[in-house]
Design a protein around this motif. Sequence first.
Motif, PDB file in Angstrom:
ATOM      1  N   PHE A 103      10.840  -6.348   2.633  1.00  0.00           N
ATOM      2  CA  PHE A 103      10.764  -7.101   1.537  1.00  0.00           C
ATOM      3  C   PHE A 103      11.987  -6.907   0.744  1.00  0.00           C
ATOM      4  CE2 PHE A 103       6.436  -6.518   2.509  1.00  0.00           C
ATOM      5  CZ  PHE A 103       6.203  -7.716   3.403  1.00  0.00           C
ATOM      6  N   GLY A 104      13.016  -5.768   0.700  1.00  0.00           N
ATOM      7  CA  GLY A 104      14.032  -5.716  -0.156  1.00  0.00           C
ATOM      8  C   GLY A 104      13.815  -4.880  -1.330  1.00  0.00           C
ATOM      9  N   LYS A 105      12.623  -4.566  -1.590  1.00  0.00           N
ATOM     10  CA  LYS A 105      12.488  -3.737  -2.927  1.00  0.00           C
ATOM     11  C   LYS A 105      10.951  -3.189  -3.054  1.00  0.00           C
ATOM     12  CE  LYS A 105      11.044  -7.680  -5.898  1.00  0.00           C
ATOM     13  NZ  LYS A 105      11.340  -7.964  -7.341  1.00  0.00           N
ATOM     14  N   VAL A 106      10.905  -2.430  -4.029  1.00  0.00           N
ATOM     15  CA  VAL A 106       9.419  -2.182  -4.416  1.00  0.00           C
ATOM     16  C   VAL A 106       9.249  -2.278  -5.829  1.00  0.00           C
ATOM     17  CG1 VAL A 106      10.096   0.256  -4.336  1.00  0.00           C
ATOM     18  CG2 VAL A 106       7.759  -0.301  -4.134  1.00  0.00           C
ATOM     19  N   ASP A 107       8.290  -2.581  -6.207  1.00  0.00           N
ATOM     20  CA  ASP A 107       7.926  -2.784  -7.798  1.00  0.00           C
ATOM     21  C   ASP A 107       6.464  -2.220  -8.131  1.00  0.00           C
ATOM     22  OD1 ASP A 107       9.659  -5.038  -8.437  1.00  0.00           O
ATOM     23  OD2 ASP A 107       8.835  -5.926  -7.157  1.00  0.00           O
ATOM     24  N   ILE A 108       5.630  -1.803  -7.154  1.00  0.00           N
ATOM     25  CA  ILE A 108       4.366  -1.493  -7.620  1.00  0.00           C
ATOM     26  C   ILE A 108       4.036  -0.397  -6.457  1.00  0.00           C
ATOM     27  CG2 ILE A 108       1.834  -2.245  -7.851  1.00  0.00           C
ATOM     28  CD1 ILE A 108       2.852  -5.280  -8.496  1.00  0.00           C
ATOM     29  N   VAL A 109       3.517   0.827  -7.075  1.00  0.00           N
ATOM     30  CA  VAL A 109       3.118   1.785  -6.265  1.00  0.00           C
ATOM     31  C   VAL A 109       1.434   2.027  -6.623  1.00  0.00           C
ATOM     32  CG1 VAL A 109       3.251   4.164  -5.527  1.00  0.00           C
ATOM     33  CG2 VAL A 109       5.251   2.840  -5.665  1.00  0.00           C
ATOM     34  N   ILE A 110       0.596   2.061  -5.708  1.00  0.00           N
ATOM     35  CA  ILE A 110      -0.864   2.419  -5.892  1.00  0.00           C
ATOM     36  C   ILE A 110      -1.183   3.629  -5.043  1.00  0.00           C
ATOM     37  CG2 ILE A 110      -3.061   1.469  -6.012  1.00  0.00           C
ATOM     38  CD1 ILE A 110      -2.118  -1.376  -6.525  1.00  0.00           C
ATOM     39  N   ASN A 111      -1.243   4.445  -5.813  1.00  0.00           N
ATOM     40  CA  ASN A 111      -1.583   5.870  -4.890  1.00  0.00           C
ATOM     41  C   ASN A 111      -3.078   5.973  -4.817  1.00  0.00           C
ATOM     42  OD1 ASN A 111       0.911   7.097  -4.431  1.00  0.00           O
ATOM     43  ND2 ASN A 111       1.244   7.378  -6.443  1.00  0.00           N
ATOM     44  N   ASN A 112      -3.672   5.651  -3.694  1.00  0.00           N
ATOM     45  CA  ASN A 112      -5.106   5.540  -3.196  1.00  0.00           C
ATOM     46  C   ASN A 112      -5.592   6.336  -2.192  1.00  0.00           C
ATOM     47  OD1 ASN A 112      -7.679   4.092  -3.450  1.00  0.00           O
ATOM     48  ND2 ASN A 112      -7.441   3.739  -1.356  1.00  0.00           N
ATOM     49  N   ALA A 113      -4.656   6.929  -1.592  1.00  0.00           N
ATOM     50  CA  ALA A 113      -5.018   7.807  -0.380  1.00  0.00           C
ATOM     51  C   ALA A 113      -5.642   9.027  -0.776  1.00  0.00           C
ATOM     52  CB  ALA A 113      -3.865   8.074   0.549  1.00  0.00           C
ATOM     53  N   GLY A 114      -6.648   9.306   0.075  1.00  0.00           N
ATOM     54  CA  GLY A 114      -7.485  10.597  -0.181  1.00  0.00           C
ATOM     55  C   GLY A 114      -8.321  11.015   1.153  1.00  0.00           C
ATOM     56  N   ILE A 115      -8.689  12.116   0.881  1.00  0.00           N
ATOM     57  CA  ILE A 115      -9.807  12.770   1.991  1.00  0.00           C
ATOM     58  C   ILE A 115     -10.803  13.640   1.129  1.00  0.00           C
ATOM     59  CG2 ILE A 115      -7.960  12.850   3.732  1.00  0.00           C
ATOM     60  CD1 ILE A 115      -7.824  15.828   3.481  1.00  0.00           C
ATOM     61  N   LEU A 116     -11.891  14.117   1.732  1.00  0.00           N
ATOM     62  CA  LEU A 116     -12.877  15.018   1.141  1.00  0.00           C
ATOM     63  C   LEU A 116     -12.856  16.065   2.061  1.00  0.00           C
ATOM     64  CD1 LEU A 116     -15.552  12.622   0.033  1.00  0.00           C
ATOM     65  CD2 LEU A 116     -13.896  13.839  -1.438  1.00  0.00           C
TER      66      LEU A 116
END
Length: 300
Positions: free
Chosen positions: A92-105
């Motif tokens: 897509f040529g760029k990045v504007d938004i980063v949502i860090n949601n990855a996780g484990i238990l």
Amino acid sequence: MTELRYDGRVAVVTGAGHGLGRQHALELAARGAKVVVNDLGGDRTGAGASAGPAEQVVEEIRKNGGEAVADAGNVATTEGAQGLIQAALDTFGKVDIVINNAGILRDKSFKNMSVEEFDSVIAVHLRGSFLVASAAWAHLREQGYGRIVNTSSPAGLFGNFGQANYATAKMGLVGFTKTLAHEGAKYNIKANAIAPVAWTRMTEDLLPADFADKLGVDQVTPLVAYLAHEENPDSGEVYTVGGGRIAKIFVAEGPGYGQKETLSVEAVRDNWAAINSADPLTVFKNVGEQMGPLIQQLTS
């Protein structure tokens, strides 16, 4: 009511194959964002890997007329995090938004928790958020715009039995978020964190089954989407969200007790009530403000 749109924006969402991350990705895409859907495809303990979950979400976005690409990299590794951001740039040529949601238990009572169980949770939640944000940071600075949303937890903010690893990672994200807010301010990079309460495969053993419908992921995503939007004016904040309720979480300090003479153990004991007083509370914006009362005492 004017609809909030993300046309022309590119969002990266980690852990987006299920639950909260999936809902975040779908919502942003439905509002015009181009989305990189990241998910390693393992179970909630982090075991296993599959491109399937991310690809299924991408297929759903495309069927609804949106643009998305799948990424199955492991964000807990430098290569995986850098590859994720590179996928956004290449596609897509760029990045504007980063949502860090990855996780484990890897829940265990502290006396039974192994070093590996502690380290593995820190690696995904805390180190993974650092690595993804780090890979995107130079691009966000260069373009003078960015929105980062990190996923903390009430367990991190207040502690929870059997989750020493998870709570440590989630509270670490609060300090991480506040620091990114300070360092990103002059580049129009805003960073905030959420502490969600939602019924997902991560929480199905922790929340009453009767609340499954009331604590849907769709009750969390609106806050995340707003924090990721250009209209959001705030940075460095933490919000709890779930079941239709949103509230700001404050890191605050009481009035405390101080004396010019060197403190003794007995002075601590004798002034314990004042030390623990919560009236009035003060919310500081940075370390400099927090040091103010001490500097005033030392120089008065």
